[in-house]
Design a protein around this motif. Structure first.
Motif, PDB file in Angstrom:
ATOM      1  N   THR A 181       0.829  -1.303   0.080  1.00  9.12           N
ATOM      2  CA  THR A 181      -0.153   0.041   0.001  1.00  9.12           C
ATOM      3  C   THR A 181       0.830   1.366   0.022  1.00  9.12           C
ATOM      4  OG1 THR A 181      -0.111   0.249   2.311  1.00  9.12           O
ATOM      5  CG2 THR A 181      -1.720  -1.232   1.308  1.00  9.12           C
ATOM      6  N   ASP A 185      -2.544   6.627  -1.481  1.00  6.49           N
ATOM      7  CA  ASP A 185      -2.835   7.478  -0.324  1.00  6.49           C
ATOM      8  C   ASP A 185      -3.421   6.701   0.811  1.00  6.49           C
ATOM      9  OD1 ASP A 185      -5.691   7.632  -0.820  1.00  6.49           O
ATOM     10  OD2 ASP A 185      -5.299   9.016  -2.526  1.00  6.49           O
ATOM     11  N   VAL A 186      -3.536   7.674   1.880  1.00 10.27           N
ATOM     12  CA  VAL A 186      -3.934   6.974   3.270  1.00 10.27           C
ATOM     13  C   VAL A 186      -5.252   6.319   3.210  1.00 10.27           C
ATOM     14  CG1 VAL A 186      -4.372   7.457   5.856  1.00 10.27           C
ATOM     15  CG2 VAL A 186      -2.309   8.485   4.468  1.00 10.27           C
ATOM     16  N   THR A 187      -6.406   7.058   2.725  1.00  9.34           N
ATOM     17  CA  THR A 187      -7.640   6.377   2.563  1.00  9.34           C
ATOM     18  C   THR A 187      -7.702   5.207   1.847  1.00  9.34           C
ATOM     19  OG1 THR A 187      -8.299   7.924   0.970  1.00  9.34           O
ATOM     20  CG2 THR A 187      -9.277   8.324   3.224  1.00  9.34           C
ATOM     21  N   VAL A 188      -6.869   4.988   0.407  1.00 12.89           N
ATOM     22  CA  VAL A 188      -6.977   3.778   0.014  1.00 12.89           C
ATOM     23  C   VAL A 188      -5.950   2.551   0.749  1.00 12.89           C
ATOM     24  CG1 VAL A 188      -6.224   2.886  -2.365  1.00 12.89           C
ATOM     25  CG2 VAL A 188      -7.011   5.215  -2.290  1.00 12.89           C
ATOM     26  N   GLN A 189      -5.008   3.260   1.334  1.00 17.58           N
ATOM     27  CA  GLN A 189      -4.109   2.315   2.071  1.00 17.58           C
ATOM     28  C   GLN A 189      -5.176   1.407   3.122  1.00 17.58           C
ATOM     29  OE1 GLN A 189      -1.127   4.049   4.288  1.00 17.58           O
ATOM     30  NE2 GLN A 189       0.230   3.975   2.610  1.00 17.58           N
ATOM     31  N   ALA A 190      -5.842   2.156   3.739  1.00 19.67           N
ATOM     32  CA  ALA A 190      -6.805   1.688   4.761  1.00 19.67           C
ATOM     33  C   ALA A 190      -7.968   0.612   4.180  1.00 19.67           C
ATOM     34  CB  ALA A 190      -7.714   2.586   5.584  1.00 19.67           C
ATOM     35  N   GLU A 191      -8.401   0.943   2.831  1.00 22.36           N
ATOM     36  CA  GLU A 191      -9.352   0.115   2.250  1.00 22.36           C
ATOM     37  C   GLU A 191      -8.527  -1.366   1.891  1.00 22.36           C
ATOM     38  OE1 GLU A 191     -11.527   3.759   0.044  1.00 22.36           O
ATOM     39  OE2 GLU A 191     -10.924   2.064  -1.293  1.00 22.36           O
ATOM     40  N   LYS A 194      -8.209  -3.314   4.874  1.00 17.49           N
ATOM     41  CA  LYS A 194      -9.716  -4.181   5.250  1.00 17.49           C
ATOM     42  C   LYS A 194      -9.777  -5.139   4.204  1.00 17.49           C
ATOM     43  CE  LYS A 194     -13.407  -1.821   5.709  1.00 17.49           C
ATOM     44  NZ  LYS A 194     -14.477  -0.592   5.546  1.00 17.49           N
ATOM     45  N   ARG A 261      -2.537   8.417  13.889  1.00 16.79           N
ATOM     46  CA  ARG A 261      -2.642   7.291  13.029  1.00 16.79           C
ATOM     47  C   ARG A 261      -3.186   6.217  13.749  1.00 16.79           C
ATOM     48  NH1 ARG A 261       0.066   7.015   8.296  1.00 16.79           N
ATOM     49  NH2 ARG A 261      -1.175   4.989   8.061  1.00 16.79           N
TER      50      ARG A 261
END
Ligand SMILES: Nc1ncnc2c1ncn2[C@@H]1O[C@H](COP(=O)(O)OP(=O)(O)OP(=O)(O)O)[C@@H](O)[C@H]1O
Ligand SMILES: [Mg+2]
Length: 262
Positions: A181, A185-191, A194, A261
Protein backbone atom coordinates in the motif's frame (compact mmCIF):
# COMPACT_ATOMS: atom_id res chain seq x y z
CA UNK A 1 3.06 -25.16 10.52
CA UNK A 2 2.91 -23.75 7.00
CA UNK A 3 6.24 -21.98 6.79
CA UNK A 4 9.35 -22.43 8.88
CA UNK A 5 12.38 -20.27 8.19
CA UNK A 6 15.53 -21.47 9.91
CA UNK A 7 18.90 -19.70 10.13
CA UNK A 8 18.23 -17.84 6.91
CA UNK A 9 21.31 -15.91 5.84
CA UNK A 10 21.59 -14.01 2.58
CA UNK A 11 24.89 -12.73 1.22
CA UNK A 12 25.51 -10.31 -1.60
CA UNK A 13 28.40 -11.22 -3.84
CA UNK A 14 28.69 -8.32 -6.22
CA UNK A 15 31.52 -6.62 -4.33
CA UNK A 16 34.99 -7.86 -3.37
CA UNK A 17 33.93 -9.17 0.00
CA UNK A 18 30.51 -10.77 0.48
CA UNK A 19 28.06 -8.67 2.45
CA UNK A 20 25.48 -10.32 4.74
CA UNK A 21 22.15 -8.54 4.34
CA UNK A 22 20.04 -11.11 6.25
CA UNK A 23 21.59 -12.90 9.22
CA UNK A 24 20.35 -16.08 10.92
CA UNK A 25 16.69 -15.22 10.61
CA UNK A 26 14.29 -17.68 12.31
CA UNK A 27 10.52 -17.50 12.25
CA UNK A 28 7.45 -19.51 11.40
CA UNK A 29 4.01 -18.90 10.06
CA UNK A 30 0.88 -20.97 10.71
CA UNK A 31 -1.88 -21.62 8.24
CA UNK A 32 -4.08 -18.53 8.11
CA UNK A 33 -1.74 -16.39 10.19
CA UNK A 34 -0.89 -12.80 9.29
CA UNK A 35 2.70 -11.97 10.19
CA UNK A 36 3.85 -8.37 9.88
CA UNK A 37 7.50 -7.64 9.19
CA UNK A 38 8.49 -4.14 10.11
CA UNK A 39 11.80 -2.32 10.11
CA UNK A 40 13.61 0.65 8.65
CA UNK A 41 14.72 0.84 5.04
CA UNK A 42 17.52 -1.62 4.27
CA UNK A 43 16.78 -3.89 7.24
CA UNK A 44 16.36 -6.96 5.02
CA UNK A 45 12.57 -7.26 4.84
CA UNK A 46 12.34 -7.56 1.07
CA UNK A 47 15.35 -9.86 0.82
CA UNK A 48 13.71 -12.22 3.32
CA UNK A 49 10.43 -12.13 1.40
CA UNK A 50 12.11 -12.62 -1.98
CA UNK A 51 14.02 -15.61 -0.65
CA UNK A 52 10.75 -17.23 0.44
CA UNK A 53 9.15 -16.43 -2.90
CA UNK A 54 12.17 -17.93 -4.66
CA UNK A 55 12.74 -14.69 -6.51
CA UNK A 56 16.31 -13.84 -5.49
CA UNK A 57 18.75 -13.82 -8.40
CA UNK A 58 21.02 -16.78 -7.72
CA UNK A 59 24.17 -15.33 -9.25
CA UNK A 60 24.60 -12.29 -7.05
CA UNK A 61 23.14 -13.72 -3.90
CA UNK A 62 24.00 -16.72 -1.81
CA UNK A 63 21.38 -18.08 0.53
CA UNK A 64 22.02 -20.30 3.56
CA UNK A 65 19.73 -22.05 6.01
CA UNK A 66 16.30 -23.50 5.30
CA UNK A 67 12.87 -22.32 4.23
CA UNK A 68 10.42 -25.12 4.92
CA UNK A 69 7.09 -24.70 3.15
CA UNK A 70 4.84 -27.57 4.22
CA UNK A 71 8.03 -29.35 5.31
CA UNK A 72 9.71 -29.05 1.89
CA UNK A 73 12.87 -26.95 1.93
CA UNK A 74 12.41 -24.36 -0.81
CA UNK A 75 16.17 -23.85 -0.90
CA UNK A 76 16.75 -27.52 -1.70
CA UNK A 77 13.90 -28.66 -3.95
CA UNK A 78 14.49 -28.77 -7.72
CA UNK A 79 13.88 -25.56 -9.70
CA UNK A 80 10.93 -27.16 -11.50
CA UNK A 81 9.21 -28.02 -8.23
CA UNK A 82 9.75 -24.47 -6.97
CA UNK A 83 8.25 -23.05 -10.17
CA UNK A 84 5.21 -25.23 -9.58
CA UNK A 85 4.63 -23.53 -6.22
CA UNK A 86 5.34 -19.96 -7.35
CA UNK A 87 2.15 -18.13 -8.24
CA UNK A 88 0.12 -21.15 -7.25
CA UNK A 89 0.63 -22.08 -3.59
CA UNK A 90 2.82 -19.03 -2.91
CA UNK A 91 1.77 -15.68 -4.38
CA UNK A 92 3.36 -12.27 -4.19
CA UNK A 93 2.06 -8.72 -4.46
CA UNK A 94 4.38 -5.75 -4.67
CA UNK A 95 4.32 -2.04 -4.04
CA UNK A 96 3.83 -0.75 -7.55
CA UNK A 97 0.78 -2.32 -9.19
CA UNK A 98 1.35 -0.44 -12.46
CA UNK A 99 4.74 -1.94 -13.19
CA UNK A 100 3.52 -5.41 -12.23
CA UNK A 101 0.66 -5.26 -14.73
CA UNK A 102 1.15 -5.58 -18.47
CA UNK A 103 -0.24 -2.35 -20.02
CA UNK A 104 -1.20 -4.05 -23.28
CA UNK A 105 -3.14 -6.95 -21.79
CA UNK A 106 -6.72 -6.85 -20.55
CA UNK A 107 -7.19 -7.17 -16.78
CA UNK A 108 -9.15 -10.42 -17.03
CA UNK A 109 -6.35 -12.26 -18.82
CA UNK A 110 -3.82 -11.03 -16.26
CA UNK A 111 -5.98 -12.14 -13.36
CA UNK A 112 -6.28 -15.57 -14.96
CA UNK A 113 -2.59 -15.91 -15.71
CA UNK A 114 -1.62 -18.21 -12.85
CA UNK A 115 -4.54 -20.50 -13.71
CA UNK A 116 -3.20 -20.71 -17.27
CA UNK A 117 0.21 -21.67 -15.99
CA UNK A 118 -0.71 -24.00 -13.15
CA UNK A 119 -4.17 -25.34 -14.03
CA UNK A 120 -3.99 -26.07 -17.74
CA UNK A 121 -6.84 -28.55 -17.45
CA UNK A 122 -9.37 -25.82 -16.60
CA UNK A 123 -11.69 -24.66 -19.39
CA UNK A 124 -11.64 -21.02 -20.56
CA UNK A 125 -15.13 -20.58 -19.14
CA UNK A 126 -14.14 -21.90 -15.72
CA UNK A 127 -11.07 -19.69 -15.62
CA UNK A 128 -13.21 -16.66 -16.41
CA UNK A 129 -15.68 -17.62 -13.69
CA UNK A 130 -12.88 -17.80 -11.10
CA UNK A 131 -11.39 -14.49 -12.29
CA UNK A 132 -14.78 -12.75 -12.07
CA UNK A 133 -15.39 -14.24 -8.64
CA UNK A 134 -12.06 -12.85 -7.41
CA UNK A 135 -12.65 -9.44 -9.00
CA UNK A 136 -15.87 -9.44 -6.99
CA UNK A 137 -14.09 -10.63 -3.84
CA UNK A 138 -11.72 -7.67 -4.09
CA UNK A 139 -14.82 -5.46 -4.21
CA UNK A 140 -14.79 -4.25 -7.78
CA UNK A 141 -18.15 -2.57 -8.45
CA UNK A 142 -18.44 -3.97 -11.94
CA UNK A 143 -16.25 -7.10 -12.29
CA UNK A 144 -17.33 -7.75 -15.89
CA UNK A 145 -16.28 -4.27 -16.98
CA UNK A 146 -12.95 -4.48 -15.14
CA UNK A 147 -12.35 -7.91 -16.71
CA UNK A 148 -12.35 -6.28 -20.16
CA UNK A 149 -10.51 -3.10 -19.15
CA UNK A 150 -6.83 -2.23 -19.56
CA UNK A 151 -4.65 -1.25 -16.57
CA UNK A 152 -4.51 2.44 -17.51
CA UNK A 153 -8.28 2.66 -17.18
CA UNK A 154 -8.08 1.90 -13.46
CA UNK A 155 -7.00 3.98 -10.46
CA UNK A 156 -3.96 2.98 -8.38
CA UNK A 157 -6.17 1.49 -5.67
CA UNK A 158 -8.15 -0.53 -8.22
CA UNK A 159 -4.94 -1.80 -9.81
CA UNK A 160 -3.73 -3.02 -6.44
CA UNK A 161 -7.08 -4.81 -5.98
CA UNK A 162 -6.53 -6.42 -9.38
CA UNK A 163 -3.07 -7.58 -8.24
CA UNK A 164 -4.63 -9.09 -5.13
CA UNK A 165 -7.25 -10.86 -7.26
CA UNK A 166 -4.50 -12.16 -9.58
CA UNK A 167 -2.52 -13.40 -6.58
CA UNK A 168 -5.58 -15.13 -5.11
CA UNK A 169 -7.21 -16.92 -8.09
CA UNK A 170 -5.13 -20.01 -7.48
CA UNK A 171 -6.15 -20.02 -3.77
CA UNK A 172 -2.55 -19.88 -2.50
CA UNK A 173 -1.64 -20.97 1.01
CA UNK A 174 0.81 -18.10 1.40
CA UNK A 175 0.49 -14.52 0.20
CA UNK A 176 3.58 -12.35 0.42
CA UNK A 177 2.72 -8.65 0.36
CA UNK A 178 5.77 -6.39 0.20
CA UNK A 179 4.72 -2.80 0.96
CA UNK A 180 1.50 -3.34 -1.00
CA UNK A 181 0.00 0.00 0.00
CA UNK A 182 3.03 2.27 0.10
CA UNK A 183 2.35 3.84 -3.30
CA UNK A 184 -1.28 4.58 -2.39
CA UNK A 185 -2.82 7.46 -0.47
CA UNK A 186 -3.89 6.97 3.13
CA UNK A 187 -7.61 6.32 2.62
CA UNK A 188 -6.92 3.79 -0.13
CA UNK A 189 -4.29 2.17 2.10
CA UNK A 190 -6.91 1.62 4.78
CA UNK A 191 -9.27 0.04 2.24
CA UNK A 192 -6.59 -2.36 1.02
CA UNK A 193 -5.78 -3.38 4.61
CA UNK A 194 -9.48 -4.09 5.24
CA UNK A 195 -9.61 -6.06 2.02
CA UNK A 196 -6.57 -8.18 2.93
CA UNK A 197 -8.13 -8.94 6.31
CA UNK A 198 -11.35 -10.01 4.60
CA UNK A 199 -9.49 -12.22 2.15
CA UNK A 200 -7.51 -13.79 4.98
CA UNK A 201 -10.82 -14.64 6.71
CA UNK A 202 -12.39 -15.85 3.49
CA UNK A 203 -9.68 -18.14 2.21
CA UNK A 204 -7.52 -18.76 5.29
CA UNK A 205 -4.45 -17.71 3.31
CA UNK A 206 -1.43 -16.97 5.48
CA UNK A 207 -0.04 -13.49 4.84
CA UNK A 208 3.48 -12.16 5.19
CA UNK A 209 2.83 -8.43 5.30
CA UNK A 210 5.85 -6.19 4.96
CA UNK A 211 5.81 -2.50 5.78
CA UNK A 212 7.85 0.21 7.39
CA UNK A 213 4.54 1.68 8.60
CA UNK A 214 3.88 0.46 12.14
CA UNK A 215 0.30 1.63 12.29
CA UNK A 216 -0.56 -0.48 9.23
CA UNK A 217 1.31 -3.42 10.72
CA UNK A 218 -0.66 -3.07 13.93
CA UNK A 219 -3.99 -2.98 12.07
CA UNK A 220 -3.39 -6.10 10.05
CA UNK A 221 -1.00 -8.46 11.83
CA UNK A 222 -1.66 -11.26 14.29
CA UNK A 223 2.05 -11.42 15.02
CA UNK A 224 4.86 -8.99 14.38
CA UNK A 225 8.54 -9.35 13.66
CA UNK A 226 10.86 -6.35 13.92
CA UNK A 227 14.00 -6.32 11.77
CA UNK A 228 17.08 -4.13 11.86
CA UNK A 229 20.30 -4.55 9.87
CA UNK A 230 19.34 -8.02 8.67
CA UNK A 231 18.50 -9.50 12.06
CA UNK A 232 15.28 -10.03 13.98
CA UNK A 233 15.24 -7.65 16.92
CA UNK A 234 11.99 -8.84 18.44
CA UNK A 235 8.95 -10.89 17.50
CA UNK A 236 5.67 -11.85 19.09
CA UNK A 237 1.97 -11.26 19.38
CA UNK A 238 0.97 -7.87 17.93
CA UNK A 239 -0.66 -6.49 21.11
CA UNK A 240 2.29 -7.63 23.21
CA UNK A 241 4.81 -5.99 20.90
CA UNK A 242 2.90 -2.71 20.78
CA UNK A 243 1.87 -2.58 24.43
CA UNK A 244 5.02 -3.88 26.07
CA UNK A 245 7.96 -3.95 23.66
CA UNK A 246 11.09 -5.43 25.21
CA UNK A 247 13.81 -4.09 22.97
CA UNK A 248 15.01 -0.50 22.90
CA UNK A 249 14.83 -0.42 19.09
CA UNK A 250 11.17 -1.49 19.07
CA UNK A 251 10.36 1.08 21.76
CA UNK A 252 11.91 3.80 19.63
CA UNK A 253 9.99 2.73 16.51
CA UNK A 254 6.71 2.73 18.43
CA UNK A 255 7.44 6.08 20.05
CA UNK A 256 7.90 7.54 16.58
CA UNK A 257 4.39 6.62 15.35
CA UNK A 258 2.29 9.76 14.92
CA UNK A 259 -0.55 9.56 17.51
CA UNK A 260 -3.20 10.55 15.04
CA UNK A 261 -2.72 7.37 12.98
CA UNK A 262 -3.30 5.06 15.95
N1 LIG B 1 22.57 -4.96 -5.33
C1 LIG B 1 22.88 -4.88 -4.04
N2 LIG B 1 24.18 -4.99 -3.61
C2 LIG B 1 24.51 -4.93 -2.30
N3 LIG B 1 23.60 -4.75 -1.33
C3 LIG B 1 22.31 -4.60 -1.69
C4 LIG B 1 21.88 -4.67 -3.04
N4 LIG B 1 20.53 -4.52 -3.07
C5 LIG B 1 20.14 -4.36 -1.77
N5 LIG B 1 21.21 -4.43 -0.96
C6 LIG B 1 21.22 -4.31 0.51
O1 LIG B 1 20.47 -5.34 1.11
C7 LIG B 1 19.97 -4.86 2.36
C8 LIG B 1 18.58 -5.32 2.59
O2 LIG B 1 17.73 -4.75 1.61
P1 LIG B 1 16.15 -4.98 1.56
O3 LIG B 1 15.72 -4.57 0.20
O4 LIG B 1 15.79 -6.33 2.03
O5 LIG B 1 15.63 -3.92 2.65
P2 LIG B 1 14.15 -3.55 3.07
O6 LIG B 1 14.06 -3.80 4.53
O7 LIG B 1 13.17 -4.22 2.19
O8 LIG B 1 14.13 -1.98 2.85
P3 LIG B 1 12.97 -1.03 2.24
O9 LIG B 1 12.10 -0.67 3.42
O10 LIG B 1 13.74 0.16 1.76
O11 LIG B 1 12.26 -1.73 1.17
C9 LIG B 1 20.12 -3.35 2.35
O12 LIG B 1 21.11 -2.99 3.26
C10 LIG B 1 20.57 -3.03 0.94
O13 LIG B 1 21.49 -1.98 0.95
MG1 LIG C 1 11.82 -3.57 0.76
Amino acid sequence: MLLEVKDLTIEFHDHDSPEKVVKDVDFSLDKGEILGIVGESGSGKSMTAMAIAGLLPRKKLKTFGSIFFERKDLLKIPRSELRGLQGDEISVIFQEPMTALNPTMKIGKQVEESLFIHHKDMSDGDRKKVALKWLENVEMDDPARVYDAYPHELSGGMRQRVMIAAAMVSEPKLLIADEPTTALDVTVQAEIIKLLLKINELSKVAVLFISHDLSLIRQISHNVMVMQNGVIVEKGDTDMIFESPKEEYTKRLIAAIPEVRL
